[in-house]
Design a protein around this motif. Structure first.
Motif, PDB file in Angstrom:
ATOM      1  N   LEU A   1    -126.376  -8.837  27.544  1.00  0.00           N
ATOM      2  CA  LEU A   1    -127.694  -9.410  27.254  1.00  0.00           C
ATOM      3  C   LEU A   1    -128.761  -8.316  27.187  1.00  0.00           C
TER       4      LEU A   1
ATOM      5  N   VAL B   1    -130.996  -7.126  23.792  1.00  0.00           N
ATOM      6  CA  VAL B   1    -132.466  -7.107  23.726  1.00  0.00           C
ATOM      7  C   VAL B   1    -132.966  -5.701  23.377  1.00  0.00           C
TER       8      VAL B   1
ATOM      9  N   LEU C   1    -137.266 -11.196  22.639  1.00  0.00           N
ATOM     10  CA  LEU C   1    -136.291 -11.964  23.424  1.00  0.00           C
ATOM     11  C   LEU C   1    -135.346 -12.762  22.538  1.00  0.00           C
TER      12      LEU C   1
ATOM     13  N   ALA D   1    -131.726 -11.924  22.204  1.00  0.00           N
ATOM     14  CA  ALA D   1    -130.757 -12.284  23.243  1.00  0.00           C
ATOM     15  C   ALA D   1    -129.663 -13.184  22.674  1.00  0.00           C
TER      16      ALA D   1
END
Length: 480
Positions: free
Chosen positions: A267, A271, A377, A380
């Motif tokens: 993750l 990002v 974000l 993600a």
């Protein structure tokens, strides 16, 4: 080809076709055969004789519709329109109708006729040579003020990536051609979400099949084979990093991380990767704003120089805070505040001023800040769908190994489960990864590149019923 040329649209020239009126038709036939010139057309032209005959054929039930423009042909010599109508030669009539429409836009004076249009600069000498045989000439003209040339994205190896750009919009002529960067970015994001060496190899095999023209019903998609091959190779690279070969079969070592065992690391990496892409998109957007309106307007644009200062500054400040480094945190914060102040100034200048202008500026500035965070974000999802892909493959593999230890019937069931499960997960995840990569490309990246849309270059191309010069092989320009 230099990199600077590879990422810019094809250079266009404003041209004039000068030809004796008696040779106008012959010149137009050669221009149509070349397929490299977009001629200006009369805004309100009366229907020509060929158009009237096409309309009569339509009234009698002949197949006359939009497909005529794609199947039109031009005779080398002026045909008998009445004969074409009687024999329902729709393709030749459609070609004559297009020729009449272009001829109507000619300016005539004395014995000469002139038409204006656009042509790729590199093609001007070749087209001029073809026109010289009819007694005509193709002359370069200065570009008219206030009018941008049409955009032709570069053909060749990058052509398989071009639909990715043109589906979103046509770049302005002054802008960067993002076909290559966008294509490479797309396949990289697809690979992260579809990381599996076995699944990627299937995509490469599919690309090879398209390249060879199989299956025949998909022959029209053949030019997309580099796109599919790139996605397959990216998936194989990511799969090797994950240690995935048709799932966690243990046939490959984990070179970087296993998605199911280290989701947090995946993750964070997704990002950070997305933040890097956004920074590059801001840089390309700043170049576009400078080319479109100069430094004056680009300096204050959220997708221009101001945004380029704000986003990397914000990233630098965040990195400094995470690493507990005061110097980069302070420098980044100063750069981000400066960029945000420039954005606010640009937004306020676009309003009517006063209190209403301040309120509008505050709302739009808040939107810029929020979108910057949400866009970052949003990447993600690369990790989220990469985890989903790994989980589905793991489920299929666990079921397969569980059945394989239950005798002959279990082995047969395991084989069926592996084939069916792999097929279903492959198709489902390929679709999801393709759609999600496209969404990130369009909403997060292209929104920073495009501020205004250009006009696509649409050259006039009608193949001749019989080539004017059988020894000459004509390759028309691609309309992009």
């Amino acid at each position: 080809m230099p990199w600077s040329e590879a990422v810019t649209p094809v250079r266009m020239r404003r041209v004039a076709v000068i030809v004796p009126q008696a040779a106008l038709r012959a010149a137009l036939v050669r221009i149509a055969e070349e397929g490299c010139v977009e001629l200006d057309r009369a805004e309100e032209a009366a229907p020509g004789a060929a158009t009237v005959r096409l309309q009569r054929l339509r009234g009698r039930g002949a197949t006359v519709g939009p497909e005529c423009a794609r199947t039109a042909l031009l005779a080398a010599a002026a045909p008998d329109l009445d004969l074409l109508e009687r024999e329902e030669e729709v393709a030749l009539l459609a070609g004559e109708a297009q020729l009449e429409e272009r001829a109507e836009g000619a300016v005539r004076q004395g014995e000469m006729a002139a038409l204006a249009g656009w042509c790729p600069a590199a093609e001007v000498p070749r087209v001029a040579g073809r026109l010289a045989a009819t007694g005509g000439a193709l002359l370069p003209l200065p570009s008219p003020r206030g009018t941008d040339p049409p955009t032709l994205l570069r053909p060749g190896r990058a052509a398989s990536f071009t639909p990715l750009v043109t589906t979103y919009g046509t770049p302005a002529y002054a802008d960067v051609d993002p076909s290559w960067p966008a294509g490479l970015t797309y396949v990289a994001m697809f690979g992260i979400m579809f990381g599996d060496v076995g699944h990627g190899a299937l995509l490469v095999l599919g690309a090879v099949a398209l390249r060879l023209g199989w299956p025949r019903r998909l022959a029209g998609l053949g030019r997309l084979w580099p796109f599919l091959a790139g996605a397959g190779v990216a998936s194989m690279v990511a799969g090797a990093a994950y240690g995935e070969f048709f799932g966690p079969t243990g046939l490959l070592p984990v070179l970087w991380l296993s998605p199911l065992e280290s989701p947090a690391r995946l993750l964070a990496a997704a990002v950070v990767f997305g933040a890097g892409l956004l920074a590059l998109a801001h840089a390309a957007g700043a170049v576009n704003r400078v080319r479109e309106g100069g430094w004056g307007s680009a300096l204050y644009a959220a997708s221009g120089c101001a945004g380029l200062m704000f986003y990397p500054g914000l990233a630098l400040a965040g990195t400094g805070l995470v690493l507990h480094r005061q110097a980069p945190a302070v420098a980044g914060a100063a750069l981000a505040v400066t960029g945000l102040a420039l954005v606010a100034s640009g937004l306020f200048r676009a309003t009517a001023g006063g209190g209403a202008g301040l309120a509008e500026t505050a709302v739009r500035l808040f939107d810029v800040v929020v979108r910057t965070g949400t866009n970052t974000l949003s990447f993600a999802r690369l990790a989220a769908f990469g985890l989903t892909h790994a989980a589905l493959a793991d489920l299929v593999w666990r079921g397969t190994t569980g059945l394989a230890g239950r005798g002959a019937a279990g082995v047969a069931g395991a084989a069926v489960l592996f084939v069916v499960g792999t097929t279903v997960s492959f198709g489902l995840e390929a679709l999801v990864a393709g759609v999600q990569a496209l969404r990130l490309e369009f909403y997060e990246l292209f929104s920073r590149l495009f501020d205004r849309e250009g006009r696509p270059f649409r050259p006039w191309h009608v193949p001749p019923a019989e080539p004017a010069d059988p020894a000459t092989k004509v390759i028309p320009c691609s309309p992009g």
